[in-house]
Each structure stands twice: as structure tokens, then as C-alpha cells.
Scaffold this motif. Structure first.
Motif, PDB file in Angstrom:
ATOM      1  N   ASN A  56       0.804  -1.087  -0.112  1.00  0.00           N
ATOM      2  CA  ASN A  56       0.443   0.265  -0.179  1.00  0.00           C
ATOM      3  C   ASN A  56       1.124   1.301   0.337  1.00  0.00           C
ATOM      4  O   ASN A  56       0.306   2.032  -0.116  1.00  0.00           O
ATOM      5  CB  ASN A  56      -1.393   0.097   1.137  1.00  0.00           C
ATOM      6  CG  ASN A  56      -1.827  -1.346   1.386  1.00  0.00           C
ATOM      7  OD1 ASN A  56      -2.679  -1.129   0.101  1.00  0.00           O
ATOM      8  ND2 ASN A  56      -2.074  -1.900   2.065  1.00  0.00           N
ATOM      9  N   GLU A  57       1.623   1.099   0.366  1.00  0.00           N
ATOM     10  CA  GLU A  57       2.994   2.715  -0.174  1.00  0.00           C
ATOM     11  C   GLU A  57       4.424   2.130  -1.077  1.00  0.00           C
ATOM     12  O   GLU A  57       4.493   0.305  -1.090  1.00  0.00           O
ATOM     13  CB  GLU A  57       3.537   3.195   1.704  1.00  0.00           C
ATOM     14  CG  GLU A  57       2.974   2.508   3.187  1.00  0.00           C
ATOM     15  CD  GLU A  57       3.553   3.134   4.090  1.00  0.00           C
ATOM     16  OE1 GLU A  57       4.341   2.896   4.785  1.00  0.00           O
ATOM     17  OE2 GLU A  57       2.956   3.731   4.383  1.00  0.00           O
ATOM     18  N   GLY A  58       5.598   3.125  -0.867  1.00  0.00           N
ATOM     19  CA  GLY A  58       6.233   2.380  -1.342  1.00  0.00           C
ATOM     20  C   GLY A  58       7.294   3.892  -0.629  1.00  0.00           C
ATOM     21  O   GLY A  58       7.297   4.374  -0.665  1.00  0.00           O
ATOM     22  N   ASP A  59       8.300   3.214  -1.011  1.00  0.00           N
ATOM     23  CA  ASP A  59       9.753   4.115  -0.643  1.00  0.00           C
ATOM     24  C   ASP A  59      10.436   4.866  -2.080  1.00  0.00           C
ATOM     25  O   ASP A  59      10.880   3.880  -2.672  1.00  0.00           O
ATOM     26  CB  ASP A  59      11.067   3.121  -0.103  1.00  0.00           C
ATOM     27  CG  ASP A  59      11.921   4.203   0.365  1.00  0.00           C
ATOM     28  OD1 ASP A  59      11.297   5.268   0.499  1.00  0.00           O
ATOM     29  OD2 ASP A  59      12.671   3.659   0.714  1.00  0.00           O
ATOM     30  N   TYR A  60       9.725   5.720  -3.037  1.00  0.00           N
ATOM     31  CA  TYR A  60      10.488   6.961  -3.522  1.00  0.00           C
ATOM     32  C   TYR A  60      11.317   7.537  -3.880  1.00  0.00           C
ATOM     33  O   TYR A  60      12.282   8.255  -2.897  1.00  0.00           O
ATOM     34  CB  TYR A  60       9.216   7.923  -3.753  1.00  0.00           C
ATOM     35  CG  TYR A  60       7.794   7.094  -4.357  1.00  0.00           C
ATOM     36  CD1 TYR A  60       6.893   6.821  -5.509  1.00  0.00           C
ATOM     37  CD2 TYR A  60       6.915   6.814  -3.873  1.00  0.00           C
ATOM     38  CE1 TYR A  60       5.939   6.511  -6.592  1.00  0.00           C
ATOM     39  CE2 TYR A  60       5.850   6.503  -4.236  1.00  0.00           C
ATOM     40  CZ  TYR A  60       5.373   6.420  -5.375  1.00  0.00           C
ATOM     41  OH  TYR A  60       4.233   5.808  -5.833  1.00  0.00           O
ATOM     42  N   THR A  61      12.392   7.026  -4.745  1.00  0.00           N
ATOM     43  CA  THR A  61      13.342   8.499  -5.050  1.00  0.00           C
ATOM     44  C   THR A  61      13.261   9.001  -6.667  1.00  0.00           C
ATOM     45  O   THR A  61      12.870   7.600  -7.755  1.00  0.00           O
ATOM     46  CB  THR A  61      14.643   7.115  -4.857  1.00  0.00           C
ATOM     47  OG1 THR A  61      14.711   6.712  -4.178  1.00  0.00           O
ATOM     48  CG2 THR A  61      15.926   7.811  -5.110  1.00  0.00           C
ATOM     49  N   LEU A  62      13.460   9.921  -6.855  1.00  0.00           N
ATOM     50  CA  LEU A  62      13.936  10.588  -8.073  1.00  0.00           C
ATOM     51  C   LEU A  62      14.955  10.412  -8.474  1.00  0.00           C
ATOM     52  O   LEU A  62      15.785  10.811  -7.610  1.00  0.00           O
ATOM     53  CB  LEU A  62      12.921  12.057  -7.823  1.00  0.00           C
ATOM     54  CG  LEU A  62      12.621  13.064  -9.760  1.00  0.00           C
ATOM     55  CD1 LEU A  62      11.607  12.662 -10.486  1.00  0.00           C
ATOM     56  CD2 LEU A  62      12.659  14.031  -9.256  1.00  0.00           C
ATOM     57  N   ILE A  63      15.884  10.430  -9.556  1.00  0.00           N
ATOM     58  CA  ILE A  63      16.693  10.395 -10.318  1.00  0.00           C
ATOM     59  C   ILE A  63      16.986  11.442 -11.350  1.00  0.00           C
ATOM     60  O   ILE A  63      16.497  11.016 -12.964  1.00  0.00           O
ATOM     61  CB  ILE A  63      17.762   9.217 -10.812  1.00  0.00           C
ATOM     62  CG1 ILE A  63      17.747   8.493  -9.229  1.00  0.00           C
ATOM     63  CG2 ILE A  63      19.367   9.537 -10.811  1.00  0.00           C
ATOM     64  CD1 ILE A  63      18.276   7.117  -9.640  1.00  0.00           C
ATOM     65  N   ASN A  64      17.571  12.946 -11.926  1.00  0.00           N
ATOM     66  CA  ASN A  64      17.136  13.897 -12.776  1.00  0.00           C
ATOM     67  C   ASN A  64      18.631  13.354 -14.028  1.00  0.00           C
ATOM     68  O   ASN A  64      19.662  12.855 -13.127  1.00  0.00           O
ATOM     69  CB  ASN A  64      18.119  14.750 -12.754  1.00  0.00           C
ATOM     70  CG  ASN A  64      16.551  15.249 -12.431  1.00  0.00           C
ATOM     71  OD1 ASN A  64      15.103  15.095 -12.866  1.00  0.00           O
ATOM     72  ND2 ASN A  64      16.057  15.830 -10.887  1.00  0.00           N
ATOM     73  N   PHE A  65      19.084  12.743 -14.529  1.00  0.00           N
ATOM     74  CA  PHE A  65      20.065  12.546 -15.402  1.00  0.00           C
ATOM     75  C   PHE A  65      20.274  12.986 -17.050  1.00  0.00           C
ATOM     76  O   PHE A  65      18.790  12.837 -17.516  1.00  0.00           O
ATOM     77  CB  PHE A  65      20.652  10.431 -15.269  1.00  0.00           C
ATOM     78  CG  PHE A  65      19.365   9.993 -15.766  1.00  0.00           C
ATOM     79  CD1 PHE A  65      19.459   9.623 -17.205  1.00  0.00           C
ATOM     80  CD2 PHE A  65      18.365   9.588 -15.392  1.00  0.00           C
ATOM     81  CE1 PHE A  65      18.699   8.898 -17.868  1.00  0.00           C
ATOM     82  CE2 PHE A  65      16.870   9.130 -15.954  1.00  0.00           C
ATOM     83  CZ  PHE A  65      17.622   8.350 -17.101  1.00  0.00           C
ATOM     84  N   ARG A  66      20.870  12.809 -17.106  1.00  0.00           N
ATOM     85  CA  ARG A  66      21.352  12.699 -19.164  1.00  0.00           C
ATOM     86  C   ARG A  66      22.314  11.426 -19.688  1.00  0.00           C
ATOM     87  O   ARG A  66      23.121  10.658 -18.921  1.00  0.00           O
ATOM     88  CB  ARG A  66      22.372  13.915 -19.063  1.00  0.00           C
ATOM     89  CG  ARG A  66      21.590  15.195 -19.235  1.00  0.00           C
ATOM     90  CD  ARG A  66      22.992  16.375 -18.758  1.00  0.00           C
ATOM     91  NE  ARG A  66      21.846  17.636 -19.844  1.00  0.00           N
ATOM     92  CZ  ARG A  66      21.024  18.511 -20.031  1.00  0.00           C
ATOM     93  NH1 ARG A  66      21.254  17.983 -21.058  1.00  0.00           N
ATOM     94  NH2 ARG A  66      20.572  19.495 -20.113  1.00  0.00           N
ATOM     95  N   THR A  67      21.614  10.966 -20.754  1.00  0.00           N
ATOM     96  CA  THR A  67      22.177  10.299 -21.813  1.00  0.00           C
ATOM     97  C   THR A  67      21.996  10.210 -22.520  1.00  0.00           C
ATOM     98  O   THR A  67      21.203  10.599 -22.913  1.00  0.00           O
ATOM     99  CB  THR A  67      21.959   9.057 -20.638  1.00  0.00           C
ATOM    100  OG1 THR A  67      23.026   7.386 -21.492  1.00  0.00           O
ATOM    101  CG2 THR A  67      20.344   7.927 -21.076  1.00  0.00           C
ATOM    102  N   ASP A  68      21.973   9.273 -23.353  1.00  0.00           N
ATOM    103  CA  ASP A  68      21.721   8.440 -25.056  1.00  0.00           C
ATOM    104  C   ASP A  68      20.727   8.463 -24.957  1.00  0.00           C
ATOM    105  O   ASP A  68      20.424   6.976 -24.576  1.00  0.00           O
ATOM    106  CB  ASP A  68      22.978   8.519 -25.668  1.00  0.00           C
ATOM    107  CG  ASP A  68      22.892   8.455 -27.217  1.00  0.00           C
ATOM    108  OD1 ASP A  68      22.499   9.639 -27.662  1.00  0.00           O
ATOM    109  OD2 ASP A  68      22.904   6.719 -28.019  1.00  0.00           O
TER     110      ASP A  68
END
Length: 97
Positions: A56-68
Motif C-alpha cells: 500500500n506504500e512505496g519508498d520513492y526516489t527521483l533521479i535526474n540524469f543525462r544520457t544518449d
């Protein structure tokens, strides 16, 4: 290289070692072919809109990145086969190009 963001969540009962291993694997997948990780935000535990794998819940992570753009399919494959990652979403950011 294009700008992207990745949002994923793991089981909130997962250990800190599991979360760190997932993060390391994602960083390796992004950087091994010349990509760059911009920022990582730990959003913590959030309630899910609907049940996922009996969670019913989750442990969230947001990642900003640059790639091809050709590397996104490989990153997606790595996230799908990782059992710790319950759901993920990669989105292209047009505001940073």
C-alpha cells in the motif's frame, strides 16, 4: 545527450543495503556509456493510489540524469529485471535540453 528523469519505488520494508544496491546499479547503468547523474531526491515513503504486489506504500526516489537516448532501453531492462524495484518510469525532460 538528452535530459531524463527516473522515478521508481521499492518496498518500504526493504533494507538500506537493498536501496543502496539499486541506486548503485542505476548509476552504473547511466554512467557506463557516458551519461551523467544530475540530482537524486529521496522522496521517502508515500501511499500508493492502488495496491501493487500487495503493497500500500512505496519508498520513492527521483533521479535526474543525462544520457544518449539509445541507452534508455537498457536502463528500462535493468529496472524490469531487478526484483527490488516494484515500479519505475523514465520521462524525457524537454525543459532542460
Amino acid at each position: 545527450m538528452k535530459a531524463y528523469e527516473l522515478l521508481y519505488f521499492v518496498d518500504p520494508a526493504a533494507t538500506e543495503e537493498t536501496r543502496a544496491a539499486v541506486m548503485r546499479r542505476i548509476e552504473v547503468a547511466i554512467t557506463e556509456n557516458g551519461g551523467m547523474v544530475g540530482g537524486v531526491e529521496d522522496w521517502g515513503k508515500r501511499k500508493l493510489a492502488f495496491e501493487v504486489d500487495k503493497l500500500n506504500e512505496g519508498d520513492y526516489t527521483l533521479i535526474n540524469f543525462r544520457t544518449d537516448p539509445s541507452q534508455i532501453a537498457e536502463l528500462d531492462r535493468i529496472l524490469r529485471i531487478n526484483d527490488a524495484v516494484k515500479r519505475h518510469m523514465v520521462v524525457r525532460r524537454t525543459d532542460e535540453d
